[in-house]
Each structure stands twice: as C-alpha cells, then as structure tokens.
Motif scaffolding. Structure first.
Motif, PDB file in Angstrom:
ATOM      1  N   ILE A   6       0.880  -1.168   0.000  1.00 32.77           N
ATOM      2  CA  ILE A   6       0.000   0.000   0.000  1.00 32.77           C
ATOM      3  C   ILE A   6       0.915   1.214   0.000  1.00 32.77           C
ATOM      4  N   ILE A   7       0.808   2.047  -1.040  1.00 32.20           N
ATOM      5  CA  ILE A   7       1.679   3.223  -1.155  1.00 32.20           C
ATOM      6  C   ILE A   7       0.818   4.467  -1.014  1.00 32.20           C
ATOM      7  N   VAL A   8       1.160   5.302  -0.049  1.00 31.72           N
ATOM      8  CA  VAL A   8       0.374   6.484   0.279  1.00 31.72           C
ATOM      9  C   VAL A   8       1.186   7.737  -0.041  1.00 31.72           C
ATOM     10  N   THR A   9       0.579   8.677  -0.770  1.00 35.74           N
ATOM     11  CA  THR A   9       1.232   9.964  -1.005  1.00 35.74           C
ATOM     12  C   THR A   9       0.830  10.935   0.103  1.00 35.74           C
ATOM     13  N   ASN A  10       1.816  11.567   0.703  1.00 34.98           N
ATOM     14  CA  ASN A  10       1.578  12.533   1.775  1.00 34.98           C
ATOM     15  C   ASN A  10       1.828  13.939   1.249  1.00 34.98           C
ATOM     16  N   TYR A  11       0.737  14.630   0.932  1.00 38.74           N
ATOM     17  CA  TYR A  11       0.789  15.938   0.278  1.00 38.74           C
ATOM     18  C   TYR A  11       1.584  16.965   1.079  1.00 38.74           C
ATOM     19  N   GLY A  12       1.417  16.956   2.396  1.00 45.49           N
ATOM     20  CA  GLY A  12       1.998  18.008   3.217  1.00 45.49           C
ATOM     21  C   GLY A  12       3.481  17.926   3.433  1.00 45.49           C
ATOM     22  N   GLU A  13       4.106  16.833   2.992  1.00 45.47           N
ATOM     23  CA  GLU A  13       5.547  16.712   3.228  1.00 45.47           C
ATOM     24  C   GLU A  13       6.297  16.019   2.089  1.00 45.47           C
ATOM     25  N   ASN A  14       5.626  15.808   0.952  1.00 43.83           N
ATOM     26  CA  ASN A  14       6.252  15.158  -0.206  1.00 43.83           C
ATOM     27  C   ASN A  14       6.944  13.842   0.147  1.00 43.83           C
ATOM     28  N   SER A  15       6.222  13.003   0.872  1.00 43.66           N
ATOM     29  CA  SER A  15       6.765  11.694   1.223  1.00 43.66           C
ATOM     30  C   SER A  15       5.803  10.591   0.810  1.00 43.66           C
ATOM     31  N   LEU A  16       6.328   9.375   0.760  1.00 39.70           N
ATOM     32  CA  LEU A  16       5.539   8.187   0.517  1.00 39.70           C
ATOM     33  C   LEU A  16       5.585   7.294   1.752  1.00 39.70           C
ATOM     34  N   SER A  17       4.433   6.818   2.174  1.00 40.32           N
ATOM     35  CA  SER A  17       4.374   5.804   3.222  1.00 40.32           C
ATOM     36  C   SER A  17       4.186   4.454   2.543  1.00 40.32           C
ATOM     37  N   ILE A  18       5.060   3.493   2.844  1.00 36.68           N
ATOM     38  CA  ILE A  18       5.005   2.161   2.261  1.00 36.68           C
ATOM     39  C   ILE A  18       4.520   1.189   3.328  1.00 36.68           C
ATOM     40  N   ILE A  19       3.415   0.516   3.050  1.00 33.01           N
ATOM     41  CA  ILE A  19       2.777  -0.378   4.016  1.00 33.01           C
ATOM     42  C   ILE A  19       2.671  -1.773   3.415  1.00 33.01           C
ATOM     43  N   ASP A  20       3.020  -2.790   4.202  1.00 32.66           N
ATOM     44  CA  ASP A  20       2.866  -4.167   3.754  1.00 32.66           C
ATOM     45  C   ASP A  20       1.383  -4.513   3.690  1.00 32.66           C
ATOM     46  N   LYS A  21       0.942  -4.997   2.534  1.00 29.24           N
ATOM     47  CA  LYS A  21      -0.474  -5.242   2.337  1.00 29.24           C
ATOM     48  C   LYS A  21      -0.976  -6.473   3.098  1.00 29.24           C
ATOM     49  N   GLU A  22      -0.069  -7.388   3.405  1.00 28.06           N
ATOM     50  CA  GLU A  22      -0.470  -8.618   4.089  1.00 28.06           C
ATOM     51  C   GLU A  22      -0.702  -8.392   5.581  1.00 28.06           C
ATOM     52  N   ASP A  23       0.298  -7.886   6.260  1.00 25.77           N
ATOM     53  CA  ASP A  23       0.153  -7.718   7.715  1.00 25.77           C
ATOM     54  C   ASP A  23      -0.187  -6.289   8.134  1.00 25.77           C
ATOM     55  N   LEU A  24      -0.314  -5.376   7.154  1.00 23.26           N
ATOM     56  CA  LEU A  24      -0.706  -3.986   7.394  1.00 23.26           C
ATOM     57  C   LEU A  24       0.226  -3.277   8.371  1.00 23.26           C
ATOM     58  N   THR A  25       1.514  -3.569   8.250  1.00 27.70           N
ATOM     59  CA  THR A  25       2.521  -2.851   9.033  1.00 27.70           C
ATOM     60  C   THR A  25       3.252  -1.882   8.113  1.00 27.70           C
ATOM     61  N   GLN A  26       3.613  -0.727   8.649  1.00 32.24           N
ATOM     62  CA  GLN A  26       4.316   0.271   7.847  1.00 32.24           C
ATOM     63  C   GLN A  26       5.777  -0.124   7.727  1.00 32.24           C
ATOM     64  N   ILE A  27       6.251  -0.221   6.491  1.00 31.47           N
ATOM     65  CA  ILE A  27       7.620  -0.649   6.227  1.00 31.47           C
ATOM     66  C   ILE A  27       8.581   0.529   6.217  1.00 31.47           C
ATOM     67  N   ASP A  28       8.167   1.614   5.564  1.00 32.66           N
ATOM     68  CA  ASP A  28       9.116   2.711   5.353  1.00 32.66           C
ATOM     69  C   ASP A  28       8.376   4.000   5.057  1.00 32.66           C
ATOM     70  N   THR A  29       9.036   5.110   5.289  1.00 36.73           N
ATOM     71  CA  THR A  29       8.601   6.428   4.823  1.00 36.73           C
ATOM     72  C   THR A  29       9.712   6.985   3.952  1.00 36.73           C
ATOM     73  N   ILE A  30       9.390   7.296   2.712  1.00 33.93           N
ATOM     74  CA  ILE A  30      10.391   7.759   1.753  1.00 33.93           C
ATOM     75  C   ILE A  30      10.195   9.245   1.513  1.00 33.93           C
ATOM     76  N   ASP A  31      11.214  10.027   1.806  1.00 34.52           N
ATOM     77  CA  ASP A  31      11.168  11.470   1.626  1.00 34.52           C
ATOM     78  C   ASP A  31      11.541  11.804   0.179  1.00 34.52           C
ATOM     79  N   LEU A  32      10.534  12.080  -0.650  1.00 37.71           N
ATOM     80  CA  LEU A  32      10.800  12.359  -2.061  1.00 37.71           C
ATOM     81  C   LEU A  32      11.286  13.782  -2.309  1.00 37.71           C
TER      82      LEU A  32
END
Length: 298
Positions: A6-32
């Motif tokens: 699950i890849i989420v775009t965060n408008y307020g900080e130009n980052s991506l939140s990467i979430i594992d779709k199986e266990d719904l745990t957040q894997i990483d936040t990528i600062d674009l």
C-alpha cells in the motif's frame, strides 16, 4: 520492492508511506523531497514496474518518474496549473489540470507532452473506457463531461443538470458523483449514463456531501464518506437506500478497493483506514505522513 504494498502519497511533506499489504505494518517512509523539487504538493502516484513510480506534484505543476531502487529522478515534464488526477492507458499518460482547464497527454516512452486539450471549467476527475480508449472528464463548473477520443481526434461534451465531481467507467456505463446546482449544500447526486447513446440511465439524490466514491464491481452498490459527519455510507441503486455503516472520523477525499477491503484516507488525522465491509468494521487505522491523499494498491 513495490509488489503487494500500500503506497500512500503525503501531500503536506512530499513523502511516501510504504505499508505491507499482508500484515498492514508500515515498512518505510520515503522522503521524495530529496529527489524532486518542492516540499509539498505530492498528490497522485502510479506504479510502472517493480522499481519505478509516476509521481504527480500539484504544487510544482509537474509529473516525475522516480526509481525507488536507486532513489533517483529519471524523468520530469511540466504540466498545466494544478494537475490533480492521472491515469495511464497503453503508451500514454493522461493528466487533468484543474486551474488550466486542460487535459495533458504525455508519451510514456519519451515523457514529453503530445498535446494539451482544453476541456470544461474546473476539471476534477477522469476515467478511461478501456474498451474504446475514450477519456471521460468531469468539469465541475461547466456542468458537463468532456469525452476525449485522441485516436480519432474528437472531443464531445455531455451536458448535465448538476455539477459532476468524480467519475468511474465500467462495462459501457459511466458512473458520476456530483453536487446539485441549486446551491443545496447538504445533497449529492449519483448518476449513470451509457457510453453509447450518452443518455442518463438513472440518477439519485442523496443526503450529504461526498468527495469520492467506490463502486463494487459487477454490482450497483457504492461506498461513500460524508464529509459533514464522517460516516461511511453504502448506497444501493436497487433499493435506492443510502445506509449509514461505520464512523470513519476526520476528512476522507479518496477511497480505494481491492475486493476484500476499503482503503480510505483521513487528511485531518494523518491516517489510512482499512475497512472490512463484509464484517462492517474497521480492520485497522495506520498513521502515515502529513495530509495523505492517494492510496495505491500494488
């Protein structure tokens, strides 16, 4: 890297939140913001392959191709003012620019703009009929839908009696979510029309203001979140009922669906909410970055 996420775009900080779709745990936040200009504005994202993403920035009026494996910017193209929605079809990328009243068509291979087509006033959403290749665009302030057939060089307008806001196309039918044009602030409209004769098939006024909707595949059942009371509703065309289902909270303007769950953003509380519609309950709330917008399921 980008499969089953699950890849989420965060408008307020130009980052991506990467979430594992199986266990719904957040894997990483990528600062674009380290690889693309600007500190805000990230709204939409499309996965091209295992490593590359197409990233839309509404504040910078640009589209970017980013390689997450090497964390580098591969391509960039400038668009119209305030690009807000993006779709790909075959070898082209389609983007609507709300403040330029235009559709930008981009060659996917060389990442250059093929053409800018002027549509109606304040385009807010687009959908592509994968059978015909036609692009359907909701023009909020023009009370119409633009139908762009790029291959045959045609542009049609479908007049409506309401302000169209969101749009879906499925099996020869266009589904539209919009607002009444008599300045009634507490009512929305769900309507459908045929892609062939462009005639309205049915239309229903429902209480509440809704900023996005999901249609269940092969059924005329829709899920929406009321922006005024933050409840998830289920609208059934067959029964013409709009039933209150689950309290979501916050402000939702984007909904996705994968046949098992609904995925909703909450821009106020910086969360993604996963809803099990079969059990009629929230499965999980996941805290992400600032002002989450898009939710991409891979």
């Amino acid at each position: 890297m980008l499969l089953n996420k699950i890849i989420v775009t965060n408008y307020g900080e130009n980052s991506l939140s990467i979430i594992d779709k199986e266990d719904l745990t957040q894997i990483d936040t990528i600062d674009l913001s380290e690889v693309i200009p600007g500190s805000t504005g990230l709204t939409r994202v499309i996965r091209e392959d295992d490593n590359n993403l197409l990233v839309l920035n509404s504040d910078e009026d640009s589209l970017y191709r980013v390689n997450l494996d090497k964390f580098i910017l591969l391509d960039q193209t400038n668009l119209g003012r305030s690009p807000i929605r993006i779709k790909t079809f075959k070898d082209k990328i389609y983007v609507i620019n709300i403040d330029s009243n235009s559709l930008s068509i981009i060659d996917k291979n060389d990442f250059t703009i093929i053409e800018n087509i002027y549509v109606g006033e304040k385009p807010t959403d687009l959908a592509i009929d994968e059978i015909s290749g036609k692009v359907y665009i909701t023009n909020l302030n023009s009370y119409n839908i633009s139908v762009v057939d790029y291959e045959n060089d045609t542009l049609e307008e479908i007049k409506l009696s309401f302000m169209p806001f969101r749009i879906k196309v499925e099996l020869g039918v266009v589904y539209i979510l919009g607002f009444l044009n008599n300045h009634t602030l507490s009512h929305s409209i769900i309507s459908s029309l045929g892609t062939g004769n462009k005639q309205t098939l049915w239309s229903k006024t429902i209480n509440g203001i809704y900023f996005d909707f999901i249609k269940i595949k092969d059924k005329e059942i829709f899920y929406l979140v009321d922006s005024e009371n933050s409840w998830l509703y289920e609208f059934s065309k067959d029964t013409e009922s709009n039933s209150k289902k689950i309290f979501i909270g916050g402000l939702t303007n984007f909904i996705n669906y994968d046949f098992n769950y609904l995925y909703l953003n909450d821009m106020v509380n910086n969360q993604i909410i996963i809803v099990d519609i079969k059990k009629n309950q929230i499965k999980k709330r996941i805290t992400v970055g600032n002002e989450p917008h898009d939710i991409l399921l891979t």
